[in-house]
Structures are given as structure tokens and as C-alpha cells.
Write a protein that holds these residues in place. Sequence first.
Motif, PDB file in Angstrom:
ATOM      1  N   GLY A  85      50.612  39.402  45.312  1.00 51.50           N
ATOM      2  CA  GLY A  85      50.345  40.780  45.694  1.00 51.50           C
ATOM      3  C   GLY A  85      49.772  41.626  44.572  1.00 51.50           C
ATOM      4  N   PHE A  86      49.214  40.965  43.542  1.00 53.80           N
ATOM      5  CA  PHE A  86      48.654  41.680  42.395  1.00 53.80           C
ATOM      6  C   PHE A  86      47.204  42.096  42.605  1.00 53.80           C
ATOM      7  N   ILE A  87      46.471  41.316  43.385  1.00 54.17           N
ATOM      8  CA  ILE A  87      45.057  41.620  43.609  1.00 54.17           C
ATOM      9  C   ILE A  87      44.719  41.391  45.077  1.00 54.17           C
ATOM     10  N   GLU A  88      43.576  41.922  45.467  1.00 58.88           N
ATOM     11  CA  GLU A  88      43.039  41.609  46.786  1.00 58.88           C
ATOM     12  C   GLU A  88      41.590  41.216  46.629  1.00 58.88           C
ATOM     13  N   ARG A  89      41.186  40.287  47.491  1.00 54.01           N
ATOM     14  CA  ARG A  89      39.790  39.853  47.551  1.00 54.01           C
ATOM     15  C   ARG A  89      39.103  40.692  48.619  1.00 54.01           C
ATOM     16  N   ILE A  90      37.921  41.166  48.286  1.00 52.15           N
ATOM     17  CA  ILE A  90      37.141  41.949  49.233  1.00 52.15           C
ATOM     18  C   ILE A  90      35.750  41.327  49.295  1.00 52.15           C
ATOM     19  N   PRO A  91      35.293  40.935  50.473  1.00 49.02           N
ATOM     20  CA  PRO A  91      33.934  40.380  50.563  1.00 49.02           C
ATOM     21  C   PRO A  91      32.912  41.420  50.088  1.00 49.02           C
ATOM     22  N   ALA A  93      29.646  43.571  49.880  1.00 53.36           N
ATOM     23  CA  ALA A  93      28.788  44.115  50.936  1.00 53.36           C
ATOM     24  C   ALA A  93      27.432  43.399  50.966  1.00 53.36           C
ATOM     25  N   TYR A  94      26.956  42.973  49.825  1.00 49.98           N
ATOM     26  CA  TYR A  94      25.640  42.345  49.726  1.00 49.98           C
ATOM     27  C   TYR A  94      25.647  40.859  50.092  1.00 49.98           C
ATOM     28  N   ASP A  95      26.854  40.226  50.087  1.00 53.69           N
ATOM     29  CA  ASP A  95      26.941  38.798  50.409  1.00 53.69           C
ATOM     30  C   ASP A  95      28.397  38.464  50.716  1.00 53.69           C
ATOM     31  N   ARG A  96      28.695  38.214  51.970  1.00 53.68           N
ATOM     32  CA  ARG A  96      30.082  37.986  52.381  1.00 53.68           C
ATOM     33  C   ARG A  96      30.664  36.694  51.809  1.00 53.68           C
ATOM     34  N   ARG A  97      29.837  35.843  51.218  1.00 50.17           N
ATOM     35  CA  ARG A  97      30.350  34.630  50.565  1.00 50.17           C
ATOM     36  C   ARG A  97      30.912  34.935  49.184  1.00 50.17           C
ATOM     37  N   VAL A  98      30.592  36.130  48.676  1.00 53.84           N
ATOM     38  CA  VAL A  98      31.029  36.545  47.345  1.00 53.84           C
ATOM     39  C   VAL A  98      32.256  37.441  47.479  1.00 53.84           C
ATOM     40  N   ASN A  99      33.299  37.136  46.707  1.00 53.27           N
ATOM     41  CA  ASN A  99      34.501  37.963  46.713  1.00 53.27           C
ATOM     42  C   ASN A  99      34.542  38.865  45.498  1.00 53.27           C
ATOM     43  N   CYS A 100      34.827  40.133  45.744  1.00 49.31           N
ATOM     44  CA  CYS A 100      35.100  41.081  44.674  1.00 49.31           C
ATOM     45  C   CYS A 100      36.614  41.223  44.581  1.00 49.31           C
ATOM     46  N   LEU A 101      37.102  41.530  43.400  1.00 45.83           N
ATOM     47  CA  LEU A 101      38.539  41.582  43.164  1.00 45.83           C
ATOM     48  C   LEU A 101      38.973  43.000  42.806  1.00 45.83           C
ATOM     49  N   ARG A 102      40.075  43.385  43.401  1.00 48.53           N
ATOM     50  CA  ARG A 102      40.607  44.728  43.155  1.00 48.53           C
ATOM     51  C   ARG A 102      42.106  44.620  42.897  1.00 48.53           C
ATOM     52  N   LEU A 103      42.584  45.395  41.935  1.00 49.68           N
ATOM     53  CA  LEU A 103      43.989  45.423  41.581  1.00 49.68           C
ATOM     54  C   LEU A 103      44.800  46.160  42.639  1.00 49.68           C
ATOM     55  N   MET A 104      45.978  45.651  42.925  1.00 48.88           N
ATOM     56  CA  MET A 104      46.912  46.302  43.836  1.00 48.88           C
ATOM     57  C   MET A 104      47.886  47.160  43.016  1.00 48.88           C
ATOM     58  N   PRO A 105      48.523  48.149  43.648  1.00 52.38           N
ATOM     59  CA  PRO A 105      49.420  49.053  42.906  1.00 52.38           C
ATOM     60  C   PRO A 105      50.520  48.337  42.124  1.00 52.38           C
ATOM     61  N   GLU A 106      51.075  47.253  42.673  1.00 57.42           N
ATOM     62  CA  GLU A 106      52.133  46.517  41.969  1.00 57.42           C
ATOM     63  C   GLU A 106      51.636  45.987  40.616  1.00 57.42           C
ATOM     64  N   ALA A 107      50.402  45.524  40.584  1.00 57.46           N
ATOM     65  CA  ALA A 107      49.839  45.009  39.332  1.00 57.46           C
ATOM     66  C   ALA A 107      49.596  46.134  38.343  1.00 57.46           C
ATOM     67  N   SER A 108      49.179  47.290  38.830  1.00 57.23           N
ATOM     68  CA  SER A 108      48.961  48.440  37.946  1.00 57.23           C
ATOM     69  C   SER A 108      50.270  48.828  37.256  1.00 57.23           C
ATOM     70  N   SER A 109      51.365  48.832  38.005  1.00 55.99           N
ATOM     71  CA  SER A 109      52.680  49.151  37.429  1.00 55.99           C
ATOM     72  C   SER A 109      53.076  48.114  36.382  1.00 55.99           C
ATOM     73  N   LEU A 110      52.855  46.847  36.700  1.00 55.92           N
ATOM     74  CA  LEU A 110      53.178  45.779  35.761  1.00 55.92           C
ATOM     75  C   LEU A 110      52.360  45.904  34.481  1.00 55.92           C
ATOM     76  N   LEU A 111      51.080  46.185  34.617  1.00 54.61           N
ATOM     77  CA  LEU A 111      50.225  46.326  33.433  1.00 54.61           C
ATOM     78  C   LEU A 111      50.679  47.505  32.572  1.00 54.61           C
ATOM     79  N   ASP A 112      51.146  48.571  33.197  1.00 53.92           N
ATOM     80  CA  ASP A 112      51.684  49.701  32.429  1.00 53.92           C
ATOM     81  C   ASP A 112      52.880  49.246  31.599  1.00 53.92           C
ATOM     82  N   GLU A 113      53.773  48.462  32.190  1.00 52.17           N
ATOM     83  CA  GLU A 113      54.936  47.912  31.472  1.00 52.17           C
ATOM     84  C   GLU A 113      54.502  47.021  30.319  1.00 52.17           C
ATOM     85  N   LEU A 114      53.486  46.209  30.567  1.00 48.17           N
ATOM     86  CA  LEU A 114      53.061  45.218  29.578  1.00 48.17           C
ATOM     87  C   LEU A 114      52.290  45.823  28.404  1.00 48.17           C
TER      88      LEU A 114
END
Length: 150
Positions: A85-91, A93-114
Motif C-alpha cells: 500500500g506504499f505506491i499505486e501504478r497508474i497507466p 495517458a500517452y501509453d496504457r502499457r506504461v505504468n507511472c508510479l505515485r506514492l500513497m499517504p502511508e508511504a509519505s508518513s513512513l518517509l517522514d519517520e525515516l
Amino acid sequence: MHTDYMQGMITKHEDLLGTLVHDVAHLLRHDIDRRVKAHNLTRVKWLALGIIEQRPNITQKDLAGELELGTASVGRLVDRLETRGFIERIPAAYDRRVNCLRLMPEASSLLDELRNVATEMKNDALKGLSEEEVAAVNTALLKIKQNLKG
């Protein structure tokens, strides 16, 4: 026979810089892994999350380049980060075979701790060095890296 085999090889004593760089990198990797183990992370996972935080919507291919890992390895890494639950894959827009990665809130909190872990590790590793010495080491290692990249 043993001396024939050793002839032409560089020993630890002849290549002190290479040995020290290797040893320091090895010790740093182990220290990072030890410090993030309580968070069920590894150095590579932490690094990947940090890169995704800095570059929202980075593609898996670009993440592989940043991490200097193969795309298959990064695909498995992304699978594990997504499962936690740290990231999500988002297809893309220019090519649905390509995944873009985005951080989820849980990962943001963890990175703040780290961030504290990173500061402690840096302070421990650089203890006893002046700012000038740290700057000189950084400058020298960056030059060596550029020289080796070609």
C-alpha cells in the motif's frame, strides 16, 4: 603455482582507494538495512520510495534507470511496494502499457519517520569529519564516478 595465479592481480594493499570505497559502501548498505529492518524495508525499497516521492508519476522504466537495476527486478520491487500500500501504478495517458508510479499517504508518513533515521546514519558515518573534509570527499568521489562513467 599460487604466485603465478596472483601475478597481475591487484591486492588490497596495492588498491587502497578501491578497497576503502568498497568497504565503506558495504558497511553503509548493511547499516541502512539494519536501521530500516524495523520498518520491514530494505535499502532499495527505501531508495525507491524516496525517488518516487521526488518524482511523482515516474515510470517503472525510469525508476529502474535511477536505481540502476533491471526492469524485471524493479517490476518485482514495485509489486511488493504496491502490495504494502506504499505506491499505486497508474497507466500513462500517452501509453496504457506504461505504468507511472505515485506514492500513497502511508508511504509519505513512513518517509517522514525515516528522515530521522537518515540524519542519524549520516551523523554516525561522518562523525569526526569537518565540513571541509566532507565536501572534499564528496567532490573527489563525484569526479571518480564521472571518470569511470566514461
